[in-house]
Design an enzyme around this catalytic site. Structure first.
Site, PDB file in Angstrom:
ATOM      1  N   GLU A 479       0.862  -1.177   0.000  1.00  0.00           N
ATOM      2  CA  GLU A 479       0.000   0.000   0.000  1.00  0.00           C
ATOM      3  C   GLU A 479       0.898   1.226   0.000  1.00  0.00           C
ATOM      4  O   GLU A 479       1.276   1.709  -1.050  1.00  0.00           O
ATOM      5  CB  GLU A 479      -0.944  -0.035   1.206  1.00  0.00           C
ATOM      6  CG  GLU A 479      -2.143   0.873   1.053  1.00  0.00           C
ATOM      7  CD  GLU A 479      -3.228   0.556   2.053  1.00  0.00           C
ATOM      8  OE1 GLU A 479      -4.059   1.439   2.292  1.00  0.00           O
ATOM      9  OE2 GLU A 479      -3.250  -0.559   2.612  1.00  0.00           O
ATOM     10  N   GLU A 755      -2.241   0.781  13.269  1.00  0.00           N
ATOM     11  CA  GLU A 755      -3.383   1.141  12.427  1.00  0.00           C
ATOM     12  C   GLU A 755      -4.700   0.921  13.162  1.00  0.00           C
ATOM     13  O   GLU A 755      -5.623   1.724  13.073  1.00  0.00           O
ATOM     14  CB  GLU A 755      -3.360   0.304  11.154  1.00  0.00           C
ATOM     15  CG  GLU A 755      -4.518   0.574  10.209  1.00  0.00           C
ATOM     16  CD  GLU A 755      -4.441  -0.246   8.944  1.00  0.00           C
ATOM     17  OE1 GLU A 755      -5.041   0.167   7.928  1.00  0.00           O
ATOM     18  OE2 GLU A 755      -3.774  -1.305   8.951  1.00  0.00           O
TER      19      GLU A 755
END
Length: 883
Positions: A479, A755
């Site tokens: 990502e 996260e």
């Protein structure tokens, strides 16, 4: 110059002798190094030291261009981003600038030390050469194409007097001259919207050249240009299929000649010892394929092939704006363990973004493989969370000694596993090299609570790991994108910890470009082909609001109205688009929304299923961005726009209250995030705000002080509590150690921000969600509140021209210190509690004024200088037992 006593007058001695002010050497725009700057009229800043009570009334700038010096006097107290005083500089032009300041008391400082500014190539016609690419055919569908080396020999007729190397690339480059590396940048030229903004760097290489024979060369890598990048293993050839280099070396020689060595048909290419170069997969290097001293003048390149000419759109090439990526520190392993299978497990004790550097004597194995991971499970590297970014580097070589580090890849990791090494462990040197955009550190916070100190340090590490050319979400998996929502909530924290004005203002240009291209602010910038859930791009609150809120943050923290002008159309287009989507109802209640992303109540595989209605979030953000846009317009003198957007914000606020409020401050969707948005975004006021604060505090207490917010509320909830007088609940929330909470991460051994609140579950296993990263900064945005509330430092005028110092001694803390290098100089707030007495030391820089609020309810106005205050805690709103 000498004084009447015969003492040689330097700026320092002159000011000391006269008791005068002393300005620092000037700084240009946002650059710590103003070589190759992209602005032809660079704004100028300086800080000043001066006796107590001194106030600037005017300043003089001495600008020397060539042999001509001019002095420009301005009657002004300004000292941050003041206008360039004379006609613009041209490409390549250099100027030397000094400053001196006049006090209101009639005193005149000595001249500051001089600073040099030099413009890069700002006109497309400045590029007089073509680009080059390798001549051999390639399979463009192959993700593992071998990159080239480029080189050229040349001769100088006499000694170099001044030499500049201008470079950019399709792909990544590292330049060499006469066998030595040029600069220390990594992953150059960085990542931008290449079709519109391809950045070039400027290097002073005068000392690297000699009269007579010289050679120049470059390593190359795929990078973001053509390397596989993005979701599900990534997309290949995003910007193009071919690696290419554009370099222009301009040399002035002692005999008066001017030599230009550009990339052209005289260059040669050879397959690189780098066999594979990938940001996700890693790098493979064959030391046996090293061609010797290939960038030295004496190297015989008869076996190298003539290059092929490549085309560059020179109209898109711009000077580099933010700081380049560099290695900023080196980590030594905290443990190194030889395992039964012969592999070596390395723990650096810190999650970070970077690479390994290995050194070993000869005869220790022909092939080394390095695998990377953030965490261990059952003593093994846990790599599921990397998805398709396998993050494996390989070194191939004969039995010679090893001195190797990958060049064109980067990994997010704490642990590494080295296989294939057969020598003694004591003979293997292992370093973790930390890489990120080399921003200047500006802010620090320490407290009497070591867990809070670790939390703050975790925020710093996650920021460093994810400020790599652009503001990314994570440094480890497939990502690593510039998610707009993440940086929108984190920008206030970032702007305290590091000087990010140039870094983010450059990236915001890309936001505007992609916004124009796709008709809305994208989820991430630059845009690359995404998974089906992100394509086509649609507008989304929190993420799209970066167009308004982040420019305002930069103005608030740096006094930079230039970024407001630069981004005004982008900000206006965003709010106008949301107004169209909301329609006359002024409720944004249609379309896809991520809402309170990663609310801890959301299922592991459905991160958008938050407790807070996503359309409540969207409408609240609509109101807030409209109000902020009205302030931007007012700051820029666009008064009609300011009135319109202020009126729009009022209409959205009323619509929000009608739809989501019961009328007395309570919400029909009563969540931590809902109340935080309503309070901080000024949607509830007066008695309704007090009631909302009480409801929020009750929700926090009912949950056992556990957090109940995701990305949309994490940067707001602590402020919402303290704004409504609930200090103890705010600190209880911060200091809670049970999952989900900030300190639960610390308690589980985190060295960065995760996260998810539960990236590591309470049983020690990794969260099963596909999006599970141990290095994301968004949830660390609470640090902005920590800086302003525990440290106590907050701007009350743009750029900290005025400041409020108001630390709150709560939560059992017995002391804290915050230091912040503002545009005017260092601000310090240092407090401690002694029994029931609060002691506070404050330092305010010249050019800045402040108000100090003490826990006993009293306030003091302060000018620049050092100040000490005491206050009784007995009966104060923050009274508590000293721990």
């Amino acid at each position: 110059m000498t004084t009447s006593s015969g003492i040689a007058e330097t700026p320092m001695t002159a000011s000391l002798l006269a008791g005068r002010a002393l300005p620092s050497a000037p700084r240009f725009e946002h650059a710590d190094d103003a070589l190759g700057i992209g602005c032809t009229q660079p704004r100028i800043s300086w800080t000043t030291t001066a006796p107590t009570g001194w106030v600037q009334a005017a300043y003089e700038l001495e600008v020397t261009r060539g042999e001509v010096s001019e002095v420009f006097k301005m009657t002004s107290a300004a000292q941050v981003l003041v206008p360039w005083p004379t006609h613009p500089l041209a490409s390549r032009e250099q100027a030397t600038v000094r400053v001196r300041v006049h006090g209101e008391d009639g005193t005149l400082s000595a001249w500051s030390m001089a600073s040099v500014v030099e413009v890069g190539l700002v006109d497309p016609l400045d590029w007089t050469t073509s680009g080059i690419m390798p001549p051999w055919p390639e399979d463009h569908s192959d993700p593992d194409r071998r990159p080239p080396l480029f080189r050229r020999a040349f001769s100088l007729p006499s000694a170099p007097v001044k030499a500049r190397l201008y470079v950019t690339a399709h792909g990544l480059y590292e330049m060499e001259l006469n066998g030595s590396r040029v600069g220390a940048e990594a992953l150059a030229p960085g990542w931008s919207v290449y079709s519109d903004r391809l950045q070039h760097a400027t290097y002073d290489v005068t000392e690297m050249l000699v009269e007579g024979d010289n050679a120049i060369g470059s390593w190359m890598g795929d990078g973001w240009w053509r390397g596989r990048y993005g979701f599900h293993g990534g997309t290949l050839n995003i910007y193009g299929t071919d690696i290419a280099l554009l370099a222009q070396l301009e040399v002035k020689c002692a005999d008066g000649s001017k030599i230009v060595i550009g990339t052209d048909k005289h260059w040669k290419a050879s397959p690189s010892p780098i066999l594979r170069s990938s940001l996700y997969v890693g790098e493979e290097f064959d030391n046996d394929a090293m061609p010797g001293p290939w960038s030295s003048a004496e190297f015989d390149d008869m076996g190298w092939a003539p290059v092929k000419i490549a085309q560059f759109l020179t109209g898109t090439i711009v000077p580099q704006e933010g700081p380049p990526v560099r290695c900023t520190e080196e980590l030594v392993p905290v443990s190194t363990e030889r395992r039964d299978d012969g592999s070596i497990l390395v723990d650096f004790g810190q999650n970070f973004a970077g690479r390994l550097h290995l050194r070993a004597p000869s005869g220790v194995g022909r092939e080394l493989e390095v695998r990377h991971a953030e965490v261990l499970q059952d003593g093994e590297l846990y790599v599921r969370t990397l998805r398709d970014a396998i993050s494996i580097d390989r070194y191939l070589g004969s039995e010679g000694s090893i001195d190797w580090e990958p060049r064109f890849t980067i990994h997010g990791f704490r642990y590494a596993e080295i296989s294939g090494y057969t020598g003694d462990l004591s003979d293997l040197s292992i370093l973790g090299r930390v890489y990120h955009s080399d921003m200047r550190r500006t802010g620090w916070l320490t407290t009497s609570n070591e867990s809070l100190n670790r939390l703050h340090e975790n925020v710093v590490w996650s920021m460093k790991s994810n400020f790599v050319s652009i503001p990314t979400d994570c440094p480890q998996r497939d990502e690593r994108l510039g998610w707009t929502g993440d940086i929108q909530v984190f920008a206030p924290t970032a702007s305290y910890l590091f000087d990010v004005d140039g870094f983010l203002s450059g990236w915001l240009k890309d936001v505007a470009l992609e916004q124009n291209r796709f008709g809305t602010v994208p989820w991430y910038v630059p845009v690359i082909p995404g998974a089906p859930q992100w394509t086509p791009i649609v507008p989304g609150a929190v993420w799209g609001d970066v167009a308004v809120l982040t420019p305002w943050t930069l103005f608030e923290r740096y006094g930079d109205s230039g970024v407001l002008r630069q981004q005004y159309q982008s900000a206006r287009d965003w709010v106008d688009q949301v107004a169209r989507l909301a329609g006359p109802s002024r409720l944004w209640d249609t379309g896809r929304q991520l809402g309170d992303w990663l609310d801890p109540a959301a299922p592991a595989d459905q991160p958008a299923m938050a407790l807070t209605d996503p359309y409540l979030v969207a409408t609240a953000y609509f109101a807030w961005s409209s109000r902020r846009l009205s302030l931007i317009a007012e700051t820029l003198g666009k008064l009609d726009d300011a009135r319109y957007y202020r009126s729009l914000a009022d209409e959205v606020r009323e619509a929000f209250l009608t739809r989501w409020s019961t009328g007395d401050g309570r919400l029909v969707n009563p969540t931590q995030t809902g109340y935080a948005l309503a309070i901080v975004f000024d949607l509830v006021r007066d008695e309704a705000a007090r009631r909302a604060g009480a409801e929020l505090a009750a929700l926090v207490t009912e949950r056992g002080n556990r957090i109940g917010v995701g990305f949309a509320g994490v940067n707001l909830i602590s402020d919402a509590l303290t704004m409504t007088g609930h200090h103890e609940e705010a600190f209880a929330l911060l200091l809670e150690e049970q999952t989900p909470s900030w300190l639960s991460m610390v308690a589980k051994g985190a060295t960065t921000i995760w996260e998810r609140w539960d990236s590591l579950l309470d049983d020690g296993t990794v969260n099963p969600g596909q999006m599970t990263s141990f290095n994301h900064y968004a949830l660390g945005s609470v640090a902005d509140w920590m800086h302003r509330t525990i440290g106590g430092i907050a701007p009350t005028e743009a750029g900290y021209r005025s400041v409020r110092v108001a630390p709150i001694p709560a939560g059992g803390l017995t002391g804290a210190r915050a230091d912040f290098d503002s545009p005017y100089g260092r601000i310090t707030s240092d407090w401690k509690v002694d029994d029931t007495t609060f002691h506070l030391d404050v330092v305010v820089p010249v050019g800045c004024s402040g108000v100090v609020d003490l826990p006993d309810g009293s306030s003091r106005e302060v000018e620049h200088g050092s100040h000490h205050f005491t206050a009784s805690l007995i009966g104060s709103s923050t009274q508590r037992e000293a721990s």
